[in-house]
Scaffold this active site. Structure first.
Site, PDB file in Angstrom:
ATOM      1  N   SER A 252      68.439 -14.357 -56.163  1.00  0.00           N
ATOM      2  CA  SER A 252      67.852 -15.379 -56.828  1.00  0.00           C
ATOM      3  C   SER A 252      67.551 -14.836 -58.407  1.00  0.00           C
ATOM      4  O   SER A 252      67.048 -13.855 -58.773  1.00  0.00           O
ATOM      5  CB  SER A 252      66.631 -15.868 -56.386  1.00  0.00           C
ATOM      6  OG  SER A 252      65.391 -15.428 -56.920  1.00  0.00           O
ATOM      7  N   LYS A 253      67.710 -15.894 -59.159  1.00  0.00           N
ATOM      8  CA  LYS A 253      67.448 -15.755 -60.628  1.00  0.00           C
ATOM      9  C   LYS A 253      66.035 -15.445 -61.201  1.00  0.00           C
ATOM     10  O   LYS A 253      65.863 -14.917 -61.908  1.00  0.00           O
ATOM     11  CB  LYS A 253      67.794 -17.136 -61.342  1.00  0.00           C
ATOM     12  CG  LYS A 253      68.035 -17.203 -62.740  1.00  0.00           C
ATOM     13  CD  LYS A 253      68.229 -18.605 -63.065  1.00  0.00           C
ATOM     14  CE  LYS A 253      68.116 -18.835 -64.746  1.00  0.00           C
ATOM     15  NZ  LYS A 253      67.816 -20.075 -64.990  1.00  0.00           N
ATOM     16  N   ARG A 254      65.083 -15.793 -60.072  1.00  0.00           N
ATOM     17  CA  ARG A 254      63.720 -15.381 -60.241  1.00  0.00           C
ATOM     18  C   ARG A 254      63.545 -14.050 -60.361  1.00  0.00           C
ATOM     19  O   ARG A 254      62.618 -13.429 -60.979  1.00  0.00           O
ATOM     20  CB  ARG A 254      63.148 -16.086 -59.209  1.00  0.00           C
ATOM     21  CG  ARG A 254      61.447 -16.246 -59.276  1.00  0.00           C
ATOM     22  CD  ARG A 254      60.761 -17.184 -58.185  1.00  0.00           C
ATOM     23  NE  ARG A 254      60.778 -16.520 -56.986  1.00  0.00           N
ATOM     24  CZ  ARG A 254      59.696 -15.325 -56.705  1.00  0.00           C
ATOM     25  NH1 ARG A 254      58.921 -15.282 -57.515  1.00  0.00           N
ATOM     26  NH2 ARG A 254      59.880 -14.851 -55.793  1.00  0.00           N
ATOM     27  N   LYS A 255      64.278 -13.022 -59.444  1.00  0.00           N
ATOM     28  CA  LYS A 255      64.074 -11.772 -59.338  1.00  0.00           C
ATOM     29  C   LYS A 255      65.171 -10.913 -60.109  1.00  0.00           C
ATOM     30  O   LYS A 255      65.242  -9.936 -60.217  1.00  0.00           O
ATOM     31  CB  LYS A 255      63.870 -11.367 -57.986  1.00  0.00           C
ATOM     32  CG  LYS A 255      62.529 -11.832 -57.316  1.00  0.00           C
ATOM     33  CD  LYS A 255      62.259 -11.066 -56.114  1.00  0.00           C
ATOM     34  CE  LYS A 255      60.851 -11.178 -55.806  1.00  0.00           C
ATOM     35  NZ  LYS A 255      60.821 -10.670 -54.302  1.00  0.00           N
TER      36      LYS A 255
END
Ligand code: GLU
Length: 521
Positions: A252-255
Site C-alpha cells: 500500500s501507498k500508505r507504507k
C-alpha cells in the site's frame, strides 16, 4: 486462435508498480504465444482520471522496457483504446440488455441507497441494493422518466444457484449468486461503470485471456454473467497473486513507495526492476532468479504462477539490482550510467541558485547537497529529537504533510511551504522551530542544508514522499489505529489532541514499566 491479452489501467494516480507487474506477465504471455498485447485506458471515472496520469502510465512502462502492440498512443485495428471515447458503444450494448429484459432501470436515490445500507447493517446482513426497482412495469418506468426522475441501469443477476468458472491459475471457482449484487452498468450520467465497459471492450477487442490481479476476482462473477447475458463466449480468466508488502499485507501507498517513478528516481536499473517484477508470484525452472526478459518469454508456463501473494521485498530488489550492476554494466560504462541518473544538466542548473551563496569552496558542494544523490537515506538515531516534539510525534506531523500534499496533487515549492504552515496550525506547534527542523531531517537526513521547499521540488515528489514514509517508520511508525484516529482529527481540522494522546499513552506505558519494575524488585 491468436492470443490477445491486455492491461487496462485507470489513469487516476501515480503509475503503480502493480500495473507494471500485470503488464509484464501479459506481455510475456502474448510474446510466448506469438500473440498481441494491448494497452487500454479505463478512464470511466471522470472525476479522478487525468491525461497526465495516462502519460505517466506510458512513460513508466516504457522506462522498464514494456512495449505494447496496440494502444491509445500507438493505434491498432480495435480502437479507440480509451474508454472515454467509446461511450456510445457501451450505451448501444446496454440498450440491448434492456430490450432483452436482462437489465433494468433503477430509480433509487442516494438517500434510498443509504437507507438500504443502514438497514442491512442493523440486521447484520450483506449490505447491498435490495432490488426494489427490478420488477417495475414498463408503464411505471415511463411515468417516472416522464416525471424527470434520473436512473441507473442495473444487471439482473440470477437470484439462485452459483456462478462457476474455471480460472487458469486458481482452478474451479464457485460463487453463490445470492452474494452478487445487481450491478450498476450505466450511471445516471450515461457513463458506463467499470464492469460494463471492461466486458464490452474485452469482447470487441477480441481479448482471449484476461490476466489480472486477484483483487478483481470479486468482480468476475458479474463479468461472467454479462458474457452470458450478451450471448458471448467469455475469455479465459487468470488471476495473478496480489503484491504484498514485507509485512505480508497488501502493498500500500500508505507504507511503501508504490510509484514506478520512485524506482527510476532512486537509481534502480530498469532491466533489474523488470526481472524483480518477474519473480513476483512466478518461479523459473531450477529456481533461477536472474534471467533476461527473453528467457521469461521463451519459457513462460502458467503452471509456474503461484496461487498466493507475492512479496515485494525491497531487500531482494537491492540484491538483484547489484547483480545487474556487476554483471551487465561494464565498469567502463558505470560512470556514464550514474551520470545519466544523477547529473542531468537541467536538474543541476536548478540546484545552482540554492548553492551559490552557501559554499566557501567547491568541496562543500557535496556536503551541502549529498541528499540529492543518495537513493535511500539513513537517519542518525537522534535526528528526530526535536525540541517541542515528544518521541514519535513527528510521525503524526509527517503523515499529515503527506495527506495535504497528496490532496493538493502538488509537491512543488510553494505548495509545500503552504502545507508546512498548515500543519503547524493543525497541531498547534511552532512552524519555524518544530515543523521546519522535522522536514529538514526527513528530506535531508540532517538539520541544515539548502532551502528546503525548493530542494523538495528539485528532489521530486517520488523521492520526497518515500523519505517522509521512511522518516515516519524511523520514528516508530503509525499503526492503523493511530492513523485512523489521526485522519478523523485531521478531517475535523484539529490534530492537537493526537499529540496530547500520544503523550498520555507514553506516560501510561512509562508508569506501567515503573510499576512492573517495582513489582519485580
Ligand atoms: N481498470 C482496472 C484497473 O484499474 C482493470 C482491471 C482489469 O484488468 O479488468 O486495473
Amino acid at each position: 486462435m491468436t492470443v490477445r491479452v491486455r492491461i487496462a489501467p485507470s489513469p487516476t494516480g501515480d503509475p503503480h508498480v502493480g500495473t507494471a507487474y500485470m503488464a509484464l506477465f501479459n506481455m510475456a504471455f502474448a510474446r510466448h504465444h506469438g500473440g498481441k498485447f494491448i494497452l487500454r485506458i479505463e478512464d470511466t471515472d471522470r472525476k479522478r482520471s487525468r491525461p497526465e496520469y495516462e502519460q505517466s502510465i506510458f512513460d513508466s512502462l516504457r522506462w522498464c522496457g514494456i512495449q505494447w502492440d496496440e494502444g491509445p498512443d500507438v493505434g491498432g485495428a480495435y480502437g479507440p483504446y480509451r474508454q472515454s471515447e467509446r461511450t456510445e458503444i457501451y450505451q448501444q450494448y446496454c440498450q440491448q440488455l434492456l430490450d432483452q429484459g436482462k437489465a433494468y432501470k433503477c430509480f433509487a436515490t442516494a438517500e434510498e441507497l443509504q437507507e438500504m445500507r443502514e438497514i442491512a447493517t442493523a440486521q447484520g446482513e450483506r449490505s447491498g441494493y435490495d432490488r426494489r426497482y427490478r420488477n417495475l412495469s414498463e408503464a411505471e418506468v415511463q411515468q417516472r422518466i416522464g416525471a424527470g426522475q434520473t436512473y441507473t441501469v442495473r444487471l439482473k443477476v440470477p437470484l439462485t444457484g452459483e456462478c462457476v468458472y474455471q480460472d487458469a491459475i486458481k482452478g474451479r471457482i464457485a460463487v453463490p449468486w445470492a452474494d452478487v449484487d445487481d450491478q450498476v452498468l450505466l450511471k445516471s450520467d450515461g457513463f458506463p461503470t467499470y464492469h460494463l465497459a471492461n466486458v464490452i471492450d474485452d469482447y470487441t477487442m477480441k481479448i482471449t485471456h484476461v490476466i489480472r490481479g486477484d483483487e478483481w476476482m470479486s468482480s468476475t462473477p458479474k463479468h461472467v454473467y454479462l458474457y452470458e447475458a450478451f450471448g458471448w463466449e467469455p475469455p479465459i480468466f487468470m488471476h495473478m497473486p496480489l503484491l504484498l508488502g514485507p509485512d505480508g499485507k497488501k502493498l500500500s501507498k500508505r507504507k511503501n513507495p508504490t510509484s514506478m517513478f520512485y524506482y527510476r528516481d532512486a537509481g534502480y536499473l530498469p532491466e533489474a526492476f523488470l526481472n524483480f517484477l518477474s519473480l513476483m508470484g512466478y518461479s523459473m525452472p531450477g529456481d533461477r532468479e536472474i534471467y533476461p526478459l527473453s528467457d521469461l518469454v521463451q519459457e513462460f508456463d502458467v503452471s509456474r504462477v503461484g496461487v498466493s501473494g507475492a512479496v515485494f521485498d525491497l531487500k531482494k530488489l537491492d540484491w538483484l539490482n547489484q547483480q545487474y550492476i556487476i554483471n551487465s554494466v561494464p565498469v567502463d560504462q558505470l560512470w556514464s550510467r550514474i551520470e545519466q541518473w544523477a547529473f542531468e544538466p537541467t536538474r543541476l542548473q536548478k540546484l545552482m541558485p540554492l548553492v551559490h551563496t552557501r559554499i566557501k569552496h567547491f568541496g562543500e558542494f557535496f556536503d551541502l547537497c549529498d541528499f540529492f544523490f543518495i537513493g535511500d537515506l539513513n537517519y542518525p538515531p537522534d535526528l528526530f529529537h526535536i525540541h517541542g516534539l515528544k518521541e514519535g510525534q513527528g510521525a503524526l506531523l509527517l503523515q499529515v504533510v503527506i495527506w495535504l500534499l497528496d490532496a493538493a496533487e502538488d509537491w512543488g515549492s510553494a505548495s509545500l511551504h503552504h502545507v508546512s504552515k498548515e500543519v503547524a496550525k493543525l497541531f498547534g506547534v511552532n512552524h519555524k522551530k518544530v515543523v521546519m527542523p522535522l522536514l529538514f531531517a526527513a528530506i535531508m537526513g540532517k538539520r541544515f542544508g539548502p532551502p528546503l521547499f525548493d530542494s523538495v521540488e528539485i528532489l521530486g515528489k517520488f523521492m520526497a514522499r518515500a523519505r517522509f514514509l521512511k522518516a515516519i517508520e524511523a520514528q516508530g511508525g503509525l499503526s492503523k489505529r493511530k492513523s485512523d484516529h489521526l485522519k478523523a482529527a485531521f478531517e475535523a481540522g484539529d490534530c492537537s489532541s493526537c499529540l496530547a494522546e500520544q503523550e498520555s499513552g507514553e506516560r501510561k506505558s512509562e508508569d506501567k514499566n515503573t510499576a512492573d519494575s517495582l513489582s519485580s524488585s
